[in-house]
Write an enzyme that holds these catalytic residues in place. Structure first.
Site, short mmCIF file in Angstrom:
data_model
loop_
_atom_site.label_atom_id
_atom_site.label_comp_id
_atom_site.label_asym_id
_atom_site.label_seq_id
_atom_site.Cartn_x
_atom_site.Cartn_y
_atom_site.Cartn_z
N TYR A 73 29.07 74.07 6.99
CA TYR A 73 28.24 75.07 7.39
C TYR A 73 27.30 75.34 6.50
CZ TYR A 73 29.24 76.65 12.31
OH TYR A 73 29.20 76.87 13.54
N GLU A 75 24.19 77.33 7.50
CA GLU A 75 23.29 78.42 8.18
C GLU A 75 22.24 78.88 7.15
OE1 GLU A 75 25.34 81.27 10.49
OE2 GLU A 75 25.82 79.90 12.17
N ASP A 219 3.17 67.76 20.83
CA ASP A 219 4.36 67.29 21.07
C ASP A 219 4.34 65.74 20.93
OD1 ASP A 219 6.91 66.42 21.69
OD2 ASP A 219 7.36 67.69 23.42
N THR A 245 10.59 64.66 18.18
CA THR A 245 11.81 64.29 18.19
C THR A 245 11.87 63.16 16.78
OG1 THR A 245 11.51 62.12 19.22
CG2 THR A 245 12.49 64.09 20.52
N LYS A 248 12.64 58.38 18.52
CA LYS A 248 12.02 57.54 19.30
C LYS A 248 11.26 56.47 18.39
CE LYS A 248 12.33 60.99 22.98
NZ LYS A 248 11.28 61.75 23.90
N ARG A 254 19.10 60.91 16.40
CA ARG A 254 19.05 61.69 17.29
C ARG A 254 18.27 63.13 16.79
NH1 ARG A 254 19.29 58.90 21.45
NH2 ARG A 254 18.15 60.48 22.77
C1 LIG Z 1 11.90 63.11 24.62
C2 LIG Z 1 10.85 64.10 24.34
C3 LIG Z 1 11.09 65.37 24.21
C4 LIG Z 1 12.62 65.93 23.85
O1 LIG Z 1 13.50 65.24 23.18
P1 LIG Z 1 15.01 65.53 23.51
O2 LIG Z 1 15.52 64.98 21.96
O3 LIG Z 1 15.60 64.59 24.35
O4 LIG Z 1 15.33 67.07 23.42
C5 LIG Z 1 10.27 66.43 24.07
N1 LIG Z 1 8.94 66.13 24.28
C6 LIG Z 1 8.42 64.92 24.65
C7 LIG Z 1 7.04 64.64 25.07
C8 LIG Z 1 9.35 63.88 24.73
O5 LIG Z 1 8.89 62.71 25.11
#
Ligand SMILES: *Cc1c(COP(=O)(O)O)cnc(C)c1O
Length: 436
Positions: A73, A75, A219, A245, A248, A254
């Site tokens: 932990y 936090e 984002d 994220t 990707k 992840r």
């Molecule tokens: C994949 C994605 C997310 C979210 O990702 P998670 O890890 O699945 O919660 C947020 N914004 C965009 C534009 C995405 O393509």
């Protein structure tokens, strides 16, 4: 669909040494789980992954997640923890933060969000009060559910105003977005998408945000790797807050992350991640993020990102040659949205996804702009090149890949055609082992 199954196939799929010893250890500790994991490794090894949001991590990134850091932990933040024994956790988190800042040339990074959606929750909470207005692209046009979909956190607690795509070009229409911004007076404008194949003009978005006194939130979940390496322009210095994220195009574990350049906003962001929306951070994942950021800082990662985009461009051209229509006419990034109707007006995204899986090509159905079919059917496929580029596929392989796609869809999923293609792909995949 069955694969050369279980531990035999794990041996034959050239998994790295640690993965094999994990499977061997689990085979005695928990044979049920061991078998399923080995089957999944074989599935990944024997199929071509075209889901635009997926990738294959390095052995270093993968095994760092299976480390002792999962036991702790932590936090709070480095130097300000709510638990003892966090000395090495502070070092790991600081390392991840420093590398993230270097990678994106920014001043502040929070590496604790468990995923991209969580990063967005914290960013919303930092920039807005419940009931405030957010202006975003809806999911049906390529946005993400965390940008304002009704059942999501974002759509539940905030007033959501949509902007759209130009109906003819299917691209962002910045003049139109500006008009909607002036009319709706949002507190936050979001750019950055899940199914948009063209470059984003962050500077233009910032000019719009400044005109209406809104925060600009970028984002970059999908394009983070491309932004980090200059293959796509950077959201800095334009965005007030950048969320992403890490799994990707960035090719890490992840997870999520929030970046910014403003000290006051950074303090709010930290508070809204912890204690605002999360408890204990996943320190084993944060360690793995540090490893992935280290990899992304290497020159080889920039070359990888260039190849991802070149592969996407070539695959798009090859599909166009075979009678498919690419939304917006093509791609500037790692993904494309394929309108199946010009090839065959009966063909649906749902059928294509299912048939292609049978043949060893994994992708997802996706609505195209103004799709007349419902979201569980669709007229389109979203295809991306990050995972196949990691495996070593190059532009020269794209005609073959496009041919397989077209053969399967052209046959309407004929069982014997799918079986033949699947055999060819399985053989082909042996030349391109998973990272190990
Ligand atoms: C994949 C994605 C997310 C979210 O990702 P998670 O890890 O699945 O919660 C947020 N914004 C965009 C534009 C995405 O393509």
């Amino acid at each position: 669909m069955d694969f050369e199954s279980s531990s035999d196939s794990a041996q034959s799929t050239e998994l790295d040494h640690l993965s094999l010893s994990l499977i061997a250890m689990l085979t005695s500790a928990d044979p049920d789980v061991a078998r399923i994991i080995a089957d999944e490794a074989a599935r990944q090894s024997q199929t071509l992954e075209l889901i635009a949001s997926e990738n294959h991590v390095s052995a270093a990134v993968m095994h760092t997640m299976g480390s002792w850091l999962t036991n702790k932990y932590a936090e709070g933040y480095p130097g300000k923890r709510y638990y003892g024994g966090c000395q090495y956790h502070d070092q790991i988190e600081n390392l991840a933060i420093d590398r993230a800042k270097k990678l994106f040339s920014c001043q502040f990074a929070n590496v604790q969000p468990h995923c991209g959606a969580n990063a967005n929750i914290a960013a919303f909470m930092a920039l807005m009060n419940p009931g405030d207005t957010v202006l975003s692209l809806p999911i049906k046009s390529g946005g993400h559910l965390s940008h304002g979909l009704k059942p999501n956190f974002s759509g539940t607690f905030y007033k959501v105003v949509d902007y759209g795509l130009d109906p003819v070009t299917e691209r962002l229409d910045y003049d139109e977005i500006e008009k909607i911004a002036i009319a709706s007076n949002p507190k936050v404008i979001i750019c950055g998408y899940s199914a948009y194949s063209r470059a984003i003009d962050f500077a233009r978005f910032r000019a719009i945000a400044d005109k209406v006194g809104a925060y600009l939130m970028a984002d970059i979940a999908h394009i983070a790797g491309l932004c980090a390496t200059g293959v796509h322009s950077s959201p800095f210095p334009h965005a007030h807050v950048v969320t992403t994220t890490t799994h990707k195009t960035l090719r890490g574990p992840r997870g999520g992350m929030i970046l910014c350049n403003d000290a006051e906003i950074a303090v709010k962001l930290d508070r809204k991640v912890f204690p605002g929306s999360q408890g204990g951070p996943l320190m084993h994942v944060i360690a793995s993020k540090a490893v992935a950021f280290g990899e992304a800082l290497e020159p080889s990662f920039a070359l990888y990102c260039e190849r991802v985009v070149r592969n996407a461009r070539e695959l798009a051209a090859q599909l166009t040659n075979r009678g498919y229509r690419l939304c917006t006419g093509g791609t500037d990034n790692h993904l494309m949205l394929v309108d199946l109707r010009p090839r065959d007006s009966e063909l649906t995204g749902a059928d294509a996804e299912k048939w292609l899986e049978t043949a060893g090509i994994i992708c997802n159905k996706n609505g195209i702009p103004n799709d007349p079919r419902p979201p569980m059917v669709t007229s389109g496929l979203r295809l991306g090149t990050p995972a196949i580029t990691t495996r070593g596929l190059r532009e020269v392989h794209m005609p073959q890949l496009a041919q397989w796609l077209d053969t399967v869809m052209g046959s309407k999923g004929d069982a014997s055609v799918c079986r033949t293609v699947r055999g060819e792909i399985r053989t082909f995949c042996r030349q391109f082992p998973l990272p190990h």
